[in-house]
Design a protein around this motif. Structure first.
Motif, short mmCIF file in Angstrom:
data_model
loop_
_atom_site.label_atom_id
_atom_site.label_comp_id
_atom_site.label_asym_id
_atom_site.label_seq_id
_atom_site.Cartn_x
_atom_site.Cartn_y
_atom_site.Cartn_z
N ILE A 1 0.72 -0.99 -0.29
CA ILE A 1 -0.52 0.19 0.27
C ILE A 1 0.68 1.50 0.52
CG2 ILE A 1 -1.87 1.16 1.54
CD1 ILE A 1 -2.59 -1.63 2.63
N PHE A 2 1.94 1.31 0.87
CA PHE A 2 2.44 2.08 0.69
C PHE A 2 3.55 2.88 0.09
CE2 PHE A 2 1.97 1.95 5.55
CZ PHE A 2 1.55 2.81 5.92
N ALA A 3 4.40 1.35 -0.72
CA ALA A 3 4.86 1.30 -2.08
C ALA A 3 4.56 1.40 -3.55
CB ALA A 3 5.62 0.04 -2.14
N HIS A 4 2.84 1.23 -3.48
CA HIS A 4 2.35 1.88 -4.84
C HIS A 4 1.55 2.41 -4.87
CE1 HIS A 4 -0.22 -2.23 -3.99
NE2 HIS A 4 0.68 -2.59 -3.84
N GLY A 5 0.66 2.60 -3.64
CA GLY A 5 -0.91 3.08 -3.34
C GLY A 5 -2.29 2.47 -3.36
N TYR A 6 -1.83 1.44 -4.16
CA TYR A 6 -3.31 0.48 -4.28
C TYR A 6 -3.32 -0.62 -3.03
CZ TYR A 6 -1.85 1.28 -9.40
OH TYR A 6 -1.15 1.90 -10.35
N MET A 7 -5.11 -0.47 -2.77
CA MET A 7 -5.94 -0.87 -1.98
C MET A 7 -6.22 -2.08 -2.32
SD MET A 7 -5.57 0.61 0.88
CE MET A 7 -6.85 0.01 1.07
N MET A 8 -6.48 -2.47 -3.57
CA MET A 8 -7.13 -3.81 -4.44
C MET A 8 -6.46 -5.01 -3.89
SD MET A 8 -9.39 -5.24 -5.29
CE MET A 8 -10.61 -3.90 -6.20
N PRO A 9 -5.03 -4.99 -3.79
CA PRO A 9 -3.75 -6.26 -3.46
C PRO A 9 -4.29 -6.58 -2.09
CG PRO A 9 -2.76 -5.18 -4.41
CD PRO A 9 -3.91 -4.23 -4.15
N ALA A 10 -4.17 -5.79 -0.76
CA ALA A 10 -4.50 -5.84 0.66
C ALA A 10 -5.88 -6.18 0.28
CB ALA A 10 -4.38 -4.57 1.03
N VAL A 11 -7.55 -5.92 0.09
CA VAL A 11 -8.62 -6.33 0.24
C VAL A 11 -8.35 -7.85 -0.05
CG1 VAL A 11 -10.82 -5.63 -0.53
CG2 VAL A 11 -9.45 -3.88 -0.27
N VAL A 12 -7.98 -8.34 -1.27
CA VAL A 12 -8.31 -9.33 -1.50
C VAL A 12 -7.03 -9.83 -0.68
CG1 VAL A 12 -7.49 -11.17 -4.04
CG2 VAL A 12 -7.99 -8.65 -4.45
N GLY A 13 -6.36 -9.83 -0.41
CA GLY A 13 -5.28 -10.55 0.65
C GLY A 13 -5.73 -10.59 1.90
N SER A 14 -6.81 -9.85 2.50
CA SER A 14 -7.91 -9.88 3.89
C SER A 14 -8.94 -11.13 3.31
CB SER A 14 -7.56 -8.11 4.14
OG SER A 14 -6.35 -7.57 3.90
N LEU A 15 -9.20 -10.71 2.20
CA LEU A 15 -10.70 -11.54 1.86
C LEU A 15 -9.84 -12.97 1.96
CD1 LEU A 15 -13.18 -12.36 1.12
CD2 LEU A 15 -12.66 -11.80 -0.89
N GLY A 16 -9.12 -13.56 2.01
CA GLY A 16 -8.34 -14.41 1.78
C GLY A 16 -8.06 -15.23 3.43
N LEU A 17 -7.66 -14.18 4.04
CA LEU A 17 -6.85 -14.97 5.48
C LEU A 17 -8.31 -14.61 6.23
CD1 LEU A 17 -4.41 -12.29 6.38
CD2 LEU A 17 -4.02 -14.40 6.34
N GLY A 18 -9.30 -13.89 5.86
CA GLY A 18 -11.04 -13.64 6.47
C GLY A 18 -10.94 -15.56 6.34
N ILE A 19 -11.54 -15.68 5.03
CA ILE A 19 -12.31 -17.00 4.53
C ILE A 19 -11.21 -18.74 5.59
CG2 ILE A 19 -12.13 -18.55 3.09
CD1 ILE A 19 -12.89 -16.80 1.19
N MET A 20 -9.79 -18.30 5.54
CA MET A 20 -9.00 -19.26 6.32
C MET A 20 -8.78 -19.34 7.72
SD MET A 20 -5.36 -18.25 4.40
CE MET A 20 -3.67 -18.59 5.73
N ALA A 21 -9.61 -17.38 7.89
CA ALA A 21 -9.69 -17.62 9.99
C ALA A 21 -11.21 -18.62 10.17
CB ALA A 21 -10.38 -16.48 10.17
N GLY A 22 -12.39 -18.48 9.14
CA GLY A 22 -13.62 -18.56 9.57
C GLY A 22 -13.19 -20.33 9.34
N ALA A 23 -12.42 -20.87 8.41
CA ALA A 23 -12.08 -22.48 8.29
C ALA A 23 -12.04 -22.97 9.38
CB ALA A 23 -11.60 -22.55 7.40
N ILE A 24 -11.07 -22.59 10.50
CA ILE A 24 -9.77 -22.64 11.53
C ILE A 24 -11.21 -22.93 12.17
CG2 ILE A 24 -9.27 -21.95 13.58
CD1 ILE A 24 -6.79 -21.06 12.09
N THR A 25 -12.06 -22.20 12.34
CA THR A 25 -13.20 -22.95 13.22
C THR A 25 -14.81 -23.57 12.82
OG1 THR A 25 -15.76 -20.99 12.16
CG2 THR A 25 -13.41 -19.85 13.57
#
Length: 131
Positions: free
Chosen positions: A76-100
């Motif tokens: 985000i600081f290097a290129h200013g685009y939020m989309m990669p972080a949003v996509v990655g956060s979605l993946g992390l959220g799905i992984m966190a949900g799967a743990i349950t």
């Protein structure tokens, strides 16, 4: 978007430029772990039980979140685009949900693999936007 220039030591710059690649590799290891756990569980209950230990998954998710914060946040600081972080956060959220989810039946594995794939996509988007 503007690119920000940071002055870091050469060793840190080398490591920083590879965070996303390390994270993609970690995602691949996670996918191998999920598939291997399912196979081992089917073949030998004791080996599968060791690999399916919830602590193993909690530590893995913690490491994935750490790489996500470092690599995707740096992006985000290097290129200013939020989309990669949003996509990655979605993946992390799905992984966190799967743990349950219960470990039997394969549902947890399917959701974890989906989260891992989405997280790896976020890191790849971040890597492409940075370089």
């Amino acid at each position: 978007m503007t690119t920000h220039v940071h002055s870091h030591s050469p060793a840190f710059a080398w490591l920083e430029s590879r965070f996303d690649r390390f994270a993609i590799g970690l995602s691949g290891l996670c996918a191998v772990h999920c598939l291997a756990s399912s196979v081992f569980l089917a073949l030998a209950a004791s080996a599968g039980g060791l690999l399916l230990n919830p602590l193993f998954h909690e530590i893995g998710l913690t490491v994935a979140i750490g790489f996500g914060v470092l690599a995707l946040g740096r992006g985000i600081f290097a290129h200013g685009y939020m989309m990669p972080a949003v996509v990655g956060s979605l993946g992390l959220g799905i992984m966190a949900g799967a743990i349950t989810m219960p470990h039997d039946g394969g549902t947890e594995t399917v959701w974890t693999l989906l989260g891992v794939a989405i997280l790896a996509l976020g890191h790849d988007l971040n890597r492409r936007a940075t370089y």
